[in-house]
Motif scaffolding. Sequence first.
Motif, short mmCIF file in Angstrom:
data_model
loop_
_atom_site.label_atom_id
_atom_site.label_comp_id
_atom_site.label_asym_id
_atom_site.label_seq_id
_atom_site.Cartn_x
_atom_site.Cartn_y
_atom_site.Cartn_z
N ASN A 4 28.14 34.91 5.02
CA ASN A 4 27.72 36.31 4.97
C ASN A 4 26.46 36.49 4.12
OD1 ASN A 4 29.85 37.10 6.57
ND2 ASN A 4 31.16 37.70 4.86
N THR A 5 26.33 35.68 3.07
CA THR A 5 25.13 35.76 2.22
C THR A 5 23.90 35.29 2.99
OG1 THR A 5 26.49 35.33 0.26
CG2 THR A 5 24.11 35.03 0.04
N ILE A 7 23.48 35.33 6.25
CA ILE A 7 23.17 36.33 7.27
C ILE A 7 22.46 37.52 6.64
CG2 ILE A 7 24.13 37.87 9.01
CD1 ILE A 7 24.29 34.87 9.65
N SER A 8 22.91 37.94 5.46
CA SER A 8 22.30 39.09 4.80
C SER A 8 20.86 38.81 4.40
CB SER A 8 23.12 39.49 3.56
OG SER A 8 24.43 39.86 3.92
N ILE A 9 20.61 37.61 3.84
CA ILE A 9 19.26 37.25 3.40
C ILE A 9 18.32 37.16 4.60
CG2 ILE A 9 17.86 35.44 2.36
CD1 ILE A 9 20.24 34.80 0.55
N GLY A 11 18.87 38.43 7.53
CA GLY A 11 18.84 39.73 8.19
C GLY A 11 17.84 40.68 7.56
N LEU A 12 17.72 40.64 6.23
CA LEU A 12 16.74 41.50 5.56
C LEU A 12 15.32 41.11 5.97
CD1 LEU A 12 16.00 43.71 3.57
CD2 LEU A 12 16.07 41.99 1.74
N GLY A 133 25.43 39.37 14.03
CA GLY A 133 25.19 40.07 12.76
C GLY A 133 23.72 40.06 12.38
N PHE A 134 23.08 38.90 12.52
CA PHE A 134 21.65 38.78 12.20
C PHE A 134 20.82 39.68 13.10
CE2 PHE A 134 17.67 36.54 13.37
CZ PHE A 134 16.99 36.68 12.17
N ILE A 137 21.24 43.47 12.28
CA ILE A 137 20.46 43.93 11.12
C ILE A 137 18.98 44.02 11.47
CG2 ILE A 137 19.78 43.40 8.75
CD1 ILE A 137 22.47 41.94 8.45
N SER A 172 12.60 40.59 0.04
CA SER A 172 13.16 39.56 0.92
C SER A 172 12.73 38.17 0.46
CB SER A 172 12.68 39.81 2.35
OG SER A 172 13.13 38.79 3.22
#
Length: 300
Positions: A4-5, A7-9, A11-12, A133-134, A137, A172
Amino acid sequence: MRQNTVISILGLAGFTVMADNWVVSPILPAISNDLHIELTRAALLITAYMIPFGLFRLIFGPLADRYGKRQVITYSMLFFAVTTALCAVAGNFATIAGYRALTGLFAASAMPVGLALIGDLVPMRERQAAVGGFMGIAFLGQGLSKAIGGSIAFFLSWRGVFAIYSLLAVFSTILLVTAGRRITCSTNLNSSFFGPYGKLLASSVARRTYLTVLLEGILIVGTFSFLGAYMSRTYHLNYLYIGLTLTVFGLATVVVGRTVGRLAALWRRKRVLALGLICATVAEALFSPPATCSAPWSLA
């Protein structure tokens, strides 16, 4: 490192790039007015960005294979932040166009390299969810870009739009350098640079697909770039309303993009593609200047 981390990084980074991708459309009239140039000339900013954005996607894939995907996307986001900031302070049109071209060049890495990095790090059974998810976002950035850009231009200025996107890119980059340093990826200095593209284009199906995408980009996405200017001149809308209206397009792409796979499974891909192109053609044809144009709700 937790999935999840990652994907979040990533994704931003995708959110920032995809938001910047479309941001000139709602603020094109503002740039034209402020720099005292014709709208058709100001629209060259879109071309200056999009050509390197498309071409350098072919370059960043092999670069990432050779020198590391995390390293390539990190440096790209850093230079993306710099060139976007320079757009905010550039003094003339030619300089802004040059910086936008460089911005498009560095922006080209985020989506293909991000997807490739997910492919390296996420097991096959979890990969579809990770990619979803990617992409969700990233395309949320595309969906909201017009509203964000129009709002900033209305309350601040069009230069403020580039300044804020630069700050997003800086944030980012910081995440990629700090939390993202634990992302591991392989390198292969002997990988072929253009060999895989030659094999891909040897397929007639691939050639037809790419030709369809090329024509769609020219005829549909290309005309969308001018909708902000069209609404400004025809309906005299301010930049806030232009941004909010164009956001409907972006949100529709997010919603339909998440369901089109199921539609293709039910109706077959060719039918869904043909239906989409027909609907887009009809929608394009509906845009024609009315006899009288007024918009009493405009604040401009």
